[in-house]
Design an enzyme around this catalytic site. Structure first.
Site, PDB file in Angstrom:
ATOM      1  N   ASP A   1       0.913  -1.460  -0.315  1.00  0.00           N
ATOM      2  CA  ASP A   1      -0.523  -0.196  -0.320  1.00  0.00           C
ATOM      3  C   ASP A   1       1.326   0.913   0.230  1.00  0.00           C
ATOM      4  O   ASP A   1       1.799   1.261   0.865  1.00  0.00           O
ATOM      5  CB  ASP A   1      -1.093   0.307   1.080  1.00  0.00           C
ATOM      6  CG  ASP A   1      -1.773  -0.971   1.030  1.00  0.00           C
ATOM      7  OD1 ASP A   1      -2.089  -1.817   0.155  1.00  0.00           O
ATOM      8  OD2 ASP A   1      -2.933  -1.253   2.037  1.00  0.00           O
ATOM      9  N   ARG A  32      -0.811  -0.665  -8.906  1.00  0.00           N
ATOM     10  CA  ARG A  32      -2.215  -1.051  -8.159  1.00  0.00           C
ATOM     11  C   ARG A  32      -2.328   0.770  -8.745  1.00  0.00           C
ATOM     12  O   ARG A  32      -1.565   1.940  -7.138  1.00  0.00           O
ATOM     13  CB  ARG A  32      -2.632  -1.291  -7.097  1.00  0.00           C
ATOM     14  CG  ARG A  32      -4.103  -0.797  -7.083  1.00  0.00           C
ATOM     15  CD  ARG A  32      -4.575  -1.171  -5.355  1.00  0.00           C
ATOM     16  NE  ARG A  32      -3.695  -0.838  -4.374  1.00  0.00           N
ATOM     17  CZ  ARG A  32      -3.680  -1.827  -3.637  1.00  0.00           C
ATOM     18  NH1 ARG A  32      -3.781  -3.168  -3.299  1.00  0.00           N
ATOM     19  NH2 ARG A  32      -2.773  -1.641  -2.522  1.00  0.00           N
TER      20      ARG A  32
HETATM   21  C1  LIG Z   1      -8.493  -1.397  -4.088  1.00  0.00           C
HETATM   22  C2  LIG Z   1      -7.841  -0.588  -3.218  1.00  0.00           C
HETATM   23  C3  LIG Z   1      -7.078  -0.149  -3.068  1.00  0.00           C
HETATM   24  C4  LIG Z   1      -6.443   0.933  -1.933  1.00  0.00           C
HETATM   25  N1  LIG Z   1      -5.136   1.362  -1.575  1.00  0.00           N
HETATM   26  C5  LIG Z   1      -5.166   2.609  -1.019  1.00  0.00           C
HETATM   27  C6  LIG Z   1      -3.632   2.850  -0.823  1.00  0.00           C
HETATM   28  O1  LIG Z   1      -2.698   1.935  -0.763  1.00  0.00           O
HETATM   29  N2  LIG Z   1      -3.065   4.261  -0.560  1.00  0.00           N
HETATM   30  C7  LIG Z   1      -4.021   5.528  -0.368  1.00  0.00           C
HETATM   31  O2  LIG Z   1      -3.645   6.218  -0.296  1.00  0.00           O
HETATM   32  N3  LIG Z   1      -5.689   4.507  -0.611  1.00  0.00           N
HETATM   33  C8  LIG Z   1      -5.844   3.876  -1.536  1.00  0.00           C
HETATM   34  N4  LIG Z   1      -7.039   3.301  -1.669  1.00  0.00           N
HETATM   35  C9  LIG Z   1      -8.461   3.948  -1.159  1.00  0.00           C
HETATM   36  C10 LIG Z   1      -8.465   5.796  -3.147  1.00  0.00           C
HETATM   37  O3  LIG Z   1      -6.870   6.073  -2.587  1.00  0.00           O
HETATM   38  C11 LIG Z   1      -9.261   6.097  -2.884  1.00  0.00           C
HETATM   39  O4  LIG Z   1      -9.518   7.071  -1.890  1.00  0.00           O
HETATM   40  C12 LIG Z   1     -10.893   5.297  -3.025  1.00  0.00           C
HETATM   41  O5  LIG Z   1     -10.604   4.302  -3.594  1.00  0.00           O
HETATM   42  C13 LIG Z   1     -11.996   6.794  -3.211  1.00  0.00           C
HETATM   43  O6  LIG Z   1     -11.906   7.378  -4.468  1.00  0.00           O
HETATM   44  P1  LIG Z   1     -12.711   6.537  -5.734  1.00  0.00           P
HETATM   45  O7  LIG Z   1     -11.546   5.916  -6.626  1.00  0.00           O
HETATM   46  O8  LIG Z   1     -13.265   5.239  -6.157  1.00  0.00           O
HETATM   47  O9  LIG Z   1     -12.974   7.658  -6.578  1.00  0.00           O
HETATM   48  P2  LIG Z   1     -13.983   9.432  -5.468  1.00  0.00           P
HETATM   49  O10 LIG Z   1     -13.972   9.814  -6.680  1.00  0.00           O
HETATM   50  O11 LIG Z   1     -13.660   9.257  -4.372  1.00  0.00           O
HETATM   51  O12 LIG Z   1     -15.050   8.213  -6.255  1.00  0.00           O
HETATM   52  C14 LIG Z   1     -15.534   7.644  -7.216  1.00  0.00           C
HETATM   53  C15 LIG Z   1     -17.487   6.962  -6.316  1.00  0.00           C
HETATM   54  O13 LIG Z   1     -17.016   6.124  -6.215  1.00  0.00           O
HETATM   55  C16 LIG Z   1     -17.969   6.088  -4.515  1.00  0.00           C
HETATM   56  N5  LIG Z   1     -16.656   5.699  -3.792  1.00  0.00           N
HETATM   57  C17 LIG Z   1     -16.425   6.238  -3.669  1.00  0.00           C
HETATM   58  N6  LIG Z   1     -15.292   5.403  -2.261  1.00  0.00           N
HETATM   59  C18 LIG Z   1     -16.468   5.628  -1.808  1.00  0.00           C
HETATM   60  C19 LIG Z   1     -17.102   5.254  -0.104  1.00  0.00           C
HETATM   61  N7  LIG Z   1     -16.133   4.922   1.186  1.00  0.00           N
HETATM   62  N8  LIG Z   1     -18.006   4.880   0.476  1.00  0.00           N
HETATM   63  C20 LIG Z   1     -19.220   4.156  -0.666  1.00  0.00           C
HETATM   64  N9  LIG Z   1     -18.909   4.869  -2.418  1.00  0.00           N
HETATM   65  C21 LIG Z   1     -17.353   5.573  -2.245  1.00  0.00           C
HETATM   66  C22 LIG Z   1     -18.656   6.905  -4.769  1.00  0.00           C
HETATM   67  O14 LIG Z   1     -20.358   6.409  -5.675  1.00  0.00           O
HETATM   68  C23 LIG Z   1     -17.581   7.935  -5.487  1.00  0.00           C
HETATM   69  O15 LIG Z   1     -18.771   9.349  -6.154  1.00  0.00           O
HETATM   70  C24 LIG Z   1      -7.001   2.340  -2.678  1.00  0.00           C
HETATM   71  C25 LIG Z   1      -8.874   1.587  -2.769  1.00  0.00           C
HETATM   72  C26 LIG Z   1      -8.862   0.973  -3.686  1.00  0.00           C
HETATM   73  C27 LIG Z   1     -10.025   0.438  -4.429  1.00  0.00           C
END
Ligand SMILES: Cc1cc2nc3c(=O)[nH]c(=O)nc-3n(C[C@H](O)[C@H](O)[C@H](O)COP(=O)(O)OP(=O)(O)OC[C@H]3O[C@@H](n4cnc5c(N)ncnc54)[C@H](O)[C@@H]3O)c2cc1C
Length: 309
Positions: free
Chosen positions: A131, A181
């Site tokens: 991560d 990722r």
């Molecule tokens: C597999 C995976 C691994 C990850 N690893 C890391 C990491 O190592 N380091 C790091 O900094 N971040 C990590 N993240 C978190 C990432 O950085 C984002 O904060 C998170 O994925 C939300 O952003 P988004 O890309 O979904 O887009 P956004 O623009 O935030 O969301 C897009 C849409 O997705 C939905 N959505 C997003 N989040 C949520 C939620 N929590 N609850 C409900 N609906 C939601 C909503 O409908 C939103 O409109 C990880 C995420 C995933 C999926």
């Protein structure tokens, strides 16, 4: 960044809340939307359910900033045991680790030894994901990842599209044939180092995603995975993949357990590689509050749980 999101990200680091809020039943009920349970068995059960729908799993045992050597070694042993249990089931599940949980704050060498023990237990054709944490850890995380990649091909790293530096980090990693990722980024970062506007983060994500797919097609990136729930962005990336001739099985999306389930299933049904990050463990508070910050509407869901109690 919205005031609510900032406030939640500050709350995620609050020690008093971490020690006390977790005891309220409505908070516990709310977190169950994002994690199947606190035990490895709960995660394995969830993975079995996902496997039935052709969705892979990535396990993460929640925890960060471990400052005790014995505790970091216990976390390491936990992952070794988790891999043994995963292999026993024959499921296609991997693990994702946080380096500060493996002792990065204590010593980078000690942390590397722990990471190495985990990688050595993983099969050659599967990855141990690393991560990416808050910005003060990016350099040390990348240094440990590079060191791991020189010895082992089966390690993947998370890169964050909200950081201005990520394009350069990606370019510097590609000669080492990494697995990446890509996520948007979950921490509270200042505008000096991270795009403050969502639209700019999304555009940078798309540009980085295109570069990753080109590298994958050219054999310079072993696996390119998109860790996002942003459906329009996923479709844009998938269209680009189709146009450039990337096979559906080579296009991988990873989401968090409990979020956008329909999209996870649609991707798997249509032949894309779909995986879900299944989090478990007792140290879930900071991680849970970061999930609330990503979508402050989740607070309403938590409020409903309060009134249901
Ligand atoms: C597999 C995976 C691994 C990850 N690893 C890391 C990491 O190592 N380091 C790091 O900094 N971040 C990590 N993240 C978190 C990432 O950085 C984002 O904060 C998170 O994925 C939300 O952003 P988004 O890309 O979904 O887009 P956004 O623009 O935030 O969301 C897009 C849409 O997705 C939905 N959505 C997003 N989040 C949520 C939620 N929590 N609850 C409900 N609906 C939601 C909503 O409908 C939103 O409109 C990880 C995420 C995933 C999926």
């Amino acid at each position: 960044m919205s005031v609510m999101r900032s406030a939640l990200l500050v709350a995620s680091q609050n020690k008093w809340l971490r020690e006390n809020a977790v005891n309220y039943p409505f908070v516990r009920r709310s977190v169950s939307r994002f994690m199947p349970g606190e035990s490895l068995d709960a995660a394995l059960d969830a993975a079995r359910g996902l496997a039935l729908r052709n969705i892979g799993s990535v396990f993460t045992n929640l925890g960060e900033n471990v400052t005790d050597r014995a505790e970091a070694q216990l976390v390491t042993q936990h992952y070794v045991e988790a891999l043994r249990r995963i292999h026993e089931t024959g499921m296609s599940a991997e693990v994702s680790v946080k380096l500060t949980q493996l002792g990065l704050d204590l010593s980078p060498d000690f942390c590397f030894e722990n990471l190495e023990q985990i990688i050595q237990k993983e099969k050659q054709d599967r990855l141990v994901w690393v991560d990416m944490e808050a910005s003060p850890y990016v350099d040390s995380t990348l240094a440990i990842y590079r060191k791991a990649l020189q010895k082992y091909q089966n390690a993947g790293i998370c890169l964050q599209a909200y950081l201005y530096r990520t394009k350069k980090d990606l370019d510097e990693l590609l000669p080492l044939r990494p697995s990446i990722r890509l996520v948007k980024g979950a921490y509270k970062e200042p505008p000096e180092i991270a795009y403050p506007k969502k639209q700019d983060v999304d555009e940078n994500y798309f540009a980085l995603g295109q570069a990753m797919m080109a590298a994958q097609a050219g054999g310079r990136c072993v696996r390119a995975a998109f860790g996002t729930h942003d459906v329009p962005l996923i479709r844009r990336l998938a269209d680009h993949a189709t146009k450039t001739g990337l096979a559906k099985k080579e296009f991988e999306v990873q989401m968090l357990y409990g979020i956008q389930r329909e999209e996870q299933e649609r991707l798997a049904r249509e032949g894309y590689r779909s995986a879900v990050l299944v989090a478990y463990g007792t140290y879930w508070f900071p991680w849970f509050v970061r999930r609330l910050a990503e979508r402050p509407a989740n607070l309403w869901f938590m409020a409903r749980n309060l009134f249901a109690s």
